[in-house]
Design a protein around this motif. Sequence first.
Motif, PDB file in Angstrom:
ATOM      1  N   GLY A  31       3.164   9.889   4.946  1.00 10.56           N
ATOM      2  CA  GLY A  31       3.904  10.120   3.642  1.00 10.56           C
ATOM      3  C   GLY A  31       4.068   8.898   2.858  1.00 10.56           C
ATOM      4  O   GLY A  31       4.808   9.005   1.961  1.00 10.56           O
ATOM      5  N   CYS A  32       3.202   7.785   3.257  1.00 10.93           N
ATOM      6  CA  CYS A  32       3.444   6.491   2.551  1.00 10.93           C
ATOM      7  C   CYS A  32       1.847   6.085   1.874  1.00 10.93           C
ATOM      8  O   CYS A  32       1.095   6.499   2.301  1.00 10.93           O
ATOM      9  CB  CYS A  32       3.755   5.343   3.308  1.00 10.93           C
ATOM     10  N   LEU A  33       2.198   5.552   0.734  1.00 12.21           N
ATOM     11  CA  LEU A  33       1.108   4.800   0.094  1.00 12.21           C
ATOM     12  C   LEU A  33       1.456   3.165   0.190  1.00 12.21           C
ATOM     13  O   LEU A  33       2.360   2.827  -0.039  1.00 12.21           O
ATOM     14  CB  LEU A  33       0.808   5.213  -1.392  1.00 12.21           C
ATOM     15  N   SER A  34       0.230   2.588   0.629  1.00  8.57           N
ATOM     16  CA  SER A  34       0.674   1.163   0.781  1.00  8.57           C
ATOM     17  C   SER A  34      -0.400   0.139   0.596  1.00  8.57           C
ATOM     18  O   SER A  34      -1.599   0.723   0.351  1.00  8.57           O
ATOM     19  CB  SER A  34       1.216   0.921   2.418  1.00  8.57           C
ATOM     20  N   ALA A  35      -0.239  -1.115   0.617  1.00  6.10           N
ATOM     21  CA  ALA A  35      -1.280  -2.207   0.436  1.00  6.10           C
ATOM     22  C   ALA A  35      -0.635  -3.202   1.719  1.00  6.10           C
ATOM     23  O   ALA A  35       0.443  -3.578   1.682  1.00  6.10           O
ATOM     24  CB  ALA A  35      -1.202  -2.797  -0.784  1.00  6.10           C
TER      25      ALA A  35
ATOM     26  N   ASP B  22       2.452  -2.393  13.414  1.00  8.73           N
ATOM     27  CA  ASP B  22       3.260  -3.898  13.123  1.00  8.73           C
ATOM     28  C   ASP B  22       2.663  -4.781  12.201  1.00  8.73           C
ATOM     29  O   ASP B  22       3.178  -5.838  11.895  1.00  8.73           O
ATOM     30  CB  ASP B  22       2.842  -4.461  14.582  1.00  8.73           C
ATOM     31  N   GLN B  23       1.662  -4.264  11.459  1.00  8.25           N
ATOM     32  CA  GLN B  23       1.211  -5.010  10.129  1.00  8.25           C
ATOM     33  C   GLN B  23       2.303  -5.236   8.998  1.00  8.25           C
ATOM     34  O   GLN B  23       2.643  -3.840   8.495  1.00  8.25           O
ATOM     35  CB  GLN B  23      -0.151  -4.581   9.775  1.00  8.25           C
ATOM     36  N   ALA B  24       2.321  -6.231   8.272  1.00 12.19           N
ATOM     37  CA  ALA B  24       3.181  -6.414   7.221  1.00 12.19           C
ATOM     38  C   ALA B  24       2.882  -5.864   5.946  1.00 12.19           C
ATOM     39  O   ALA B  24       1.624  -6.545   5.636  1.00 12.19           O
ATOM     40  CB  ALA B  24       3.810  -7.848   7.198  1.00 12.19           C
ATOM     41  N   GLN B  25       3.341  -4.971   5.218  1.00  9.37           N
ATOM     42  CA  GLN B  25       3.012  -4.338   3.971  1.00  9.37           C
ATOM     43  C   GLN B  25       3.216  -5.291   2.852  1.00  9.37           C
ATOM     44  O   GLN B  25       4.334  -5.931   2.862  1.00  9.37           O
ATOM     45  CB  GLN B  25       3.216  -3.100   3.749  1.00  9.37           C
ATOM     46  N   VAL B  26       2.420  -5.570   1.937  1.00 12.15           N
ATOM     47  CA  VAL B  26       2.754  -6.177   0.593  1.00 12.15           C
ATOM     48  C   VAL B  26       3.221  -5.161  -0.437  1.00 12.15           C
ATOM     49  O   VAL B  26       4.220  -5.768  -1.104  1.00 12.15           O
ATOM     50  CB  VAL B  26       1.504  -7.065   0.161  1.00 12.15           C
ATOM     51  N   TYR B  27       2.880  -4.064  -0.150  1.00 11.00           N
ATOM     52  CA  TYR B  27       3.644  -2.706  -0.880  1.00 11.00           C
ATOM     53  C   TYR B  27       3.628  -1.682  -0.139  1.00 11.00           C
ATOM     54  O   TYR B  27       2.735  -1.276   0.552  1.00 11.00           O
ATOM     55  CB  TYR B  27       3.078  -2.540  -2.245  1.00 11.00           C
ATOM     56  N   CYS B  28       4.731  -0.876  -0.039  1.00  7.26           N
ATOM     57  CA  CYS B  28       4.732   0.425   0.688  1.00  7.26           C
ATOM     58  C   CYS B  28       5.822   1.496   0.062  1.00  7.26           C
ATOM     59  O   CYS B  28       7.017   1.024  -0.352  1.00  7.26           O
ATOM     60  CB  CYS B  28       5.322   0.311   2.161  1.00  7.26           C
ATOM     61  N   GLU B  29       5.244   2.563  -0.253  1.00  8.09           N
ATOM     62  CA  GLU B  29       6.201   3.536  -1.094  1.00  8.09           C
ATOM     63  C   GLU B  29       6.094   4.577  -0.259  1.00  8.09           C
ATOM     64  O   GLU B  29       4.998   5.308  -0.150  1.00  8.09           O
ATOM     65  CB  GLU B  29       5.698   3.664  -2.425  1.00  8.09           C
ATOM     66  N   TYR B  30       7.162   5.338   0.350  1.00  7.57           N
ATOM     67  CA  TYR B  30       7.184   6.690   0.986  1.00  7.57           C
ATOM     68  C   TYR B  30       7.299   7.451  -0.299  1.00  7.57           C
ATOM     69  O   TYR B  30       8.421   7.641  -1.073  1.00  7.57           O
ATOM     70  CB  TYR B  30       8.551   6.675   1.619  1.00  7.57           C
ATOM     71  N   ILE B  31       6.245   8.785  -0.114  1.00  5.42           N
ATOM     72  CA  ILE B  31       6.397   9.719  -1.489  1.00  5.42           C
ATOM     73  C   ILE B  31       6.661  11.081  -0.749  1.00  5.42           C
ATOM     74  O   ILE B  31       7.094  12.130  -1.460  1.00  5.42           O
ATOM     75  CB  ILE B  31       4.862   9.823  -1.739  1.00  5.42           C
ATOM     76  N   GLY B  32       7.077  11.015   0.650  1.00  9.16           N
ATOM     77  CA  GLY B  32       7.910  12.125   1.183  1.00  9.16           C
ATOM     78  C   GLY B  32       7.099  13.323   1.443  1.00  9.16           C
ATOM     79  O   GLY B  32       7.628  14.305   1.942  1.00  9.16           O
ATOM     80  N   GLU B  33       5.669  13.199   1.539  1.00 11.43           N
ATOM     81  CA  GLU B  33       4.823  14.599   1.598  1.00 11.43           C
ATOM     82  C   GLU B  33       3.542  13.801   2.226  1.00 11.43           C
ATOM     83  O   GLU B  33       3.176  12.938   1.903  1.00 11.43           O
ATOM     84  CB  GLU B  33       4.537  15.052   0.435  1.00 11.43           C
ATOM     85  N   VAL B  34       2.718  14.848   3.047  1.00 11.80           N
ATOM     86  CA  VAL B  34       1.458  14.627   3.315  1.00 11.80           C
ATOM     87  C   VAL B  34       0.462  15.333   2.770  1.00 11.80           C
ATOM     88  O   VAL B  34      -0.717  14.881   2.489  1.00 11.80           O
ATOM     89  CB  VAL B  34       1.281  14.513   4.773  1.00 11.80           C
ATOM     90  N   ASN B  35       1.080  16.535   2.189  1.00  9.36           N
ATOM     91  CA  ASN B  35       0.100  17.329   1.299  1.00  9.36           C
ATOM     92  C   ASN B  35       0.369  17.068  -0.159  1.00  9.36           C
ATOM     93  O   ASN B  35       1.286  17.374  -0.909  1.00  9.36           O
ATOM     94  CB  ASN B  35       0.702  18.842   1.676  1.00  9.36           C
ATOM     95  N   VAL B  36      -0.611  16.503  -0.622  1.00  5.24           N
ATOM     96  CA  VAL B  36      -0.633  15.847  -2.069  1.00  5.24           C
ATOM     97  C   VAL B  36      -0.449  17.218  -3.119  1.00  5.24           C
ATOM     98  O   VAL B  36      -0.116  16.947  -4.347  1.00  5.24           O
ATOM     99  CB  VAL B  36      -1.739  14.864  -2.438  1.00  5.24           C
TER     100      VAL B  36
END
Length: 168
Positions: free
Chosen positions: A21-25, A41-55
């Motif tokens: 449910g996330c898009l990340s860098a 365990d990798q630290a994201q420089v950007y992460c946003e939870y979009i709340g869906e897996v079905n785009v």
Amino acid sequence: HSPAILFIDLDPGQAEFTIQGCLSATKVTSPLMGPNFCHLDQAQVYCEYIGEVNVSNMPRSYEACLDRLLKHCEASEKLRRLPWLINTMGFTNGLGAKIMSKTLIKVRPTTVVELRSRFAKKNYKTDLRRHVQRLKSIDGVDCNILQYSAIPESLDAKDMRAKALWGL
């Protein structure tokens, strides 16, 4: 050679470094081994939870999130200097093909790697090489296309519903 890469994950259904449910860098500084759920365990420089897996349920929200993620990465000189590896969805038909076109226009990659299935239904209906050529004439997108075939771990797999595991 680069001390790190920026892994931009645009697949909310099978995320590499986050929950679904996330898009990340994510800035990756060492080789990774194992399936995606081993990399949380990798630290994201950007992460946003979009709340869906079905785009398909939220294409505008997905595109807005993609725009915010790219804006964040482009705003950082340190991130712009890194090679970017972008993981897109395996959503190859209809809306998925439109999202891929928009992503190519927004990102303007130097190289696209397409993993092709031996099952035609899993591949883009349009050959990505021809599609990129069309985008080049319309939107100036110009990149190399590398196509590789996905190889089943078992040659007994007769169709997409086979219980065989798939590897590359």
